[in-house]
Design an enzyme around this catalytic site. Structure first.
Site, PDB file in Angstrom:
ATOM      1  N   GLY A  96      27.578  37.470  39.840  1.00 39.53           N
ATOM      2  CA  GLY A  96      27.353  36.380  40.772  1.00 39.53           C
ATOM      3  C   GLY A  96      27.322  36.795  42.224  1.00 39.53           C
ATOM      4  O   GLY A  96      26.585  36.219  43.028  1.00 39.53           O
ATOM      5  N   ASP A 142      26.231  48.304  35.915  1.00 42.00           N
ATOM      6  CA  ASP A 142      26.786  47.160  35.188  1.00 42.00           C
ATOM      7  C   ASP A 142      26.539  47.418  33.708  1.00 42.00           C
ATOM      8  O   ASP A 142      25.646  48.194  33.355  1.00 42.00           O
ATOM      9  CB  ASP A 142      26.131  45.837  35.609  1.00 42.00           C
ATOM     10  N   LYS A 153      21.887  43.238  32.597  1.00 42.01           N
ATOM     11  CA  LYS A 153      21.801  42.784  33.987  1.00 42.01           C
ATOM     12  C   LYS A 153      21.094  43.802  34.868  1.00 42.01           C
ATOM     13  O   LYS A 153      20.378  43.423  35.805  1.00 42.01           O
ATOM     14  CB  LYS A 153      23.198  42.487  34.519  1.00 42.01           C
ATOM     15  N   ASN A 155      29.673  51.304  31.512  1.00 44.38           N
ATOM     16  CA  ASN A 155      31.015  50.826  31.829  1.00 44.38           C
ATOM     17  C   ASN A 155      31.752  51.958  32.548  1.00 44.38           C
ATOM     18  O   ASN A 155      32.086  52.975  31.944  1.00 44.38           O
ATOM     19  CB  ASN A 155      31.752  50.431  30.547  1.00 44.38           C
ATOM     20  N   CYS A 185      44.317  51.065  50.709  1.00 42.63           N
ATOM     21  CA  CYS A 185      43.422  51.122  49.551  1.00 42.63           C
ATOM     22  C   CYS A 185      43.826  50.025  48.574  1.00 42.63           C
ATOM     23  O   CYS A 185      44.806  49.298  48.803  1.00 42.63           O
ATOM     24  CB  CYS A 185      43.462  52.503  48.894  1.00 42.63           C
ATOM     25  N   CYS A 215      47.333  50.428  47.400  1.00 41.82           N
ATOM     26  CA  CYS A 215      48.363  50.199  48.415  1.00 41.82           C
ATOM     27  C   CYS A 215      48.894  48.775  48.360  1.00 41.82           C
ATOM     28  O   CYS A 215      50.072  48.522  48.590  1.00 41.82           O
ATOM     29  CB  CYS A 215      47.789  50.455  49.809  1.00 41.82           C
ATOM     30  N   CYS A 252      38.299  29.848  30.956  1.00 42.37           N
ATOM     31  CA  CYS A 252      36.977  30.018  31.541  1.00 42.37           C
ATOM     32  C   CYS A 252      37.083  29.795  33.043  1.00 42.37           C
ATOM     33  O   CYS A 252      37.385  28.692  33.490  1.00 42.37           O
ATOM     34  CB  CYS A 252      35.987  29.034  30.929  1.00 42.37           C
ATOM     35  N   CYS A 309      45.234  58.854  48.060  1.00 43.80           N
ATOM     36  CA  CYS A 309      45.371  57.952  49.207  1.00 43.80           C
ATOM     37  C   CYS A 309      46.330  58.545  50.226  1.00 43.80           C
ATOM     38  O   CYS A 309      46.045  58.540  51.439  1.00 43.80           O
ATOM     39  CB  CYS A 309      45.848  56.577  48.747  1.00 43.80           C
TER      40      CYS A 309
END
Length: 417
Positions: free
Chosen positions: A117, A138, A161, A184, A260, A263, A284, A342
């Site tokens: 979306g 995706d 997609k 994935n 990050c 964090c 949903c 990090c």
């Protein structure tokens, strides 16, 4: 024998067309595919023309792509104001002084993870803006349940997609380069592939991408992107929309400079609870195209500002639809972050060479507004200034030590008598 060219089930008439030898050839046999998907001969008993007795193989592709509809590629962006120039209004930003060099946008590559979306709308916006290259990740498919959002169309239901978005985006702007990966990223193998495309996904296929955008809806994917960008010292932007669909946010992540994702994790994770509770099973989530479109607009705008160096790019920008509230603030990195990478980037940021402050120019005397003074007007001090009268003094009443209460009591006796 001769038969009709079938239409892929779930496809709108005229959108998909069959391509390949089997779609056009004639022979004695009849194709047996009744088809439910993209590579099908059509609904029911419709048949395609085929050669021989075997099954006919038909590849269904968007009509826009096959028939070459739409505009041709444009070699250079032009500022010329013409109805057939798709970049004239974008290049006007340069003419108006907003952007110094808008055509530089063609030199940038952006990797987007999550073409849902928010991600699909961001991809469309950047495509229309003439970005140099988009890399799309995706692994989900388009569903009719997605039709309350922007971008996707009902006839694309069932497609991946990345394939659906690729067909649409190419038809919008053929000048943009695309890479699409139906993967994935949270698996070990695909994580390595993601690292490779971040490192070598630039316009020359050797340099890193200029920016990574996270438009995913789950904690695991965000943590994967966070780990990859910390490891590669890659600037990225995270985005999200709330489960009740009335708030969203974007967050700029510069490793070492800002917090990050690890964090400042979600409250559920910080409390040591199961991360699966973040997305409740069987619930949903609500979804509004308005909130997602606004969040996507914020993200695309921040991307343009970051790449083309104009305006201010906030560390965190939120949106609360119920209160029309847009919070923005900076988030410092956590010195005790659980990510080793990090903490390493934080130290590098502290040790970086300090940028020299620009020299302050000596203040110049104000320029004379009207040097010619055509009418010979001059300003002089007045010697006949009128003195300002003092305000009248309020008269003082001597009560001779009597209190206000006693005076009021005496006054009441006089009026009652």
């Amino acid at each position: 024998g001769k038969g009709k060219k079938g239409q892929a089930k779930g496809g709108e008439k005229g959108y998909w067309v069959p391509v390949g030898e089997a779609a056009e050839s004639q022979g004695k046999g009849k194709g047996k595919d009744k088809g439910k998907g993209k590579e099908s001969s059509g609904k029911g008993k419709e048949k395609v023309k085929s050669k021989g007795k075997g099954k006919a193989k038909v590849e269904w592709r968007p009509k826009v792509e096959v028939e070459g509809l739409g505009r041709k590629k444009i070699a250079e962006m032009s500022m010329e104001v013409r109805d057939d120039n798709p970049y004239s209004r974008l290049m006007a930003l340069k003419r108006m002084g907003v952007v110094e060099n808008y055509e530089k946008i063609r030199t940038f590559s952006v990797l987007i993870v999550g073409i849902g979306g928010v991600g699909s709308v961001v991809a469309e916006m950047l495509t229309r803006c003439g970005i140099g290259k988009l890399l799309l990740f995706d692994y989900d498919k388009v569903e009719l349940a997605n039709m309350n959002r922007l971008f996707y169309r009902p006839e694309q239901s069932g497609m991946s997609k990345v394939d659906a978005s690729l067909a649409t985006l190419k038809s919008i702007n053929p000048d943009v380069e695309f890479e699409a990966y139906n993967r994935n990223i949270t698996t070990n193998e695909n994580y390595e592939h993601l690292l490779g495309r971040i490192k070598n996904g630039g316009m020359d296929c050797k340099s890193p991408v200029d920016l990574v955008l996270a438009c995913v809806d789950n904690y695991a994917a965000r943590m994967t992107i966070n780990q990859a960008c910390n490891e590669l010292d890659q600037t990225w932007m995270e985005s999200g929309v709330s489960e009740n669909a009335v708030s969203g946010h974007i967050q700029t992540m510069i490793p070492g400079r800002y917090a990050c994702f690890e964090c400042a994790p979600p409250m559920v994770v910080a409390a040591g609870e199961d991360e699966s509770k973040i997305k409740r099973e069987g619930v949903c989530a609500a979804s509004l195209p308005t909130t997602m479109g606004i969040t996507a607009g914020f993200l695309a705008q921040a991307t343009l500002k970051h790449l083309l160096k104009f305006g201010t790019v906030s560390n965190f920008l939120g949106y609360d639809a119920l209160g029309d509230f847009f919070p923005t603030y900076a988030m410092a990195p956590n010195p005790d972050c659980g990510s080793n990478q990090c903490r390493k980037r934080q130290q590098e940021w502290k040790d970086r060479p300090k940028e020299a402050e620009p020299e302050k120019k000596a203040e110049e005397a104000p320029a004379e507004l009207h040097p010619d003074n055509e009418w010979g007007i001059c300003v002089e001090e007045s010697t006949d200034a009128v003195a300002t009268p003092e305000p009248p003094k309020e008269p003082k009443v001597d009560t001779k030590g009597t209190s206000v209460a006693d005076l009021m009591a005496s006054f009441k006796k006089l009026t009652s008598g």
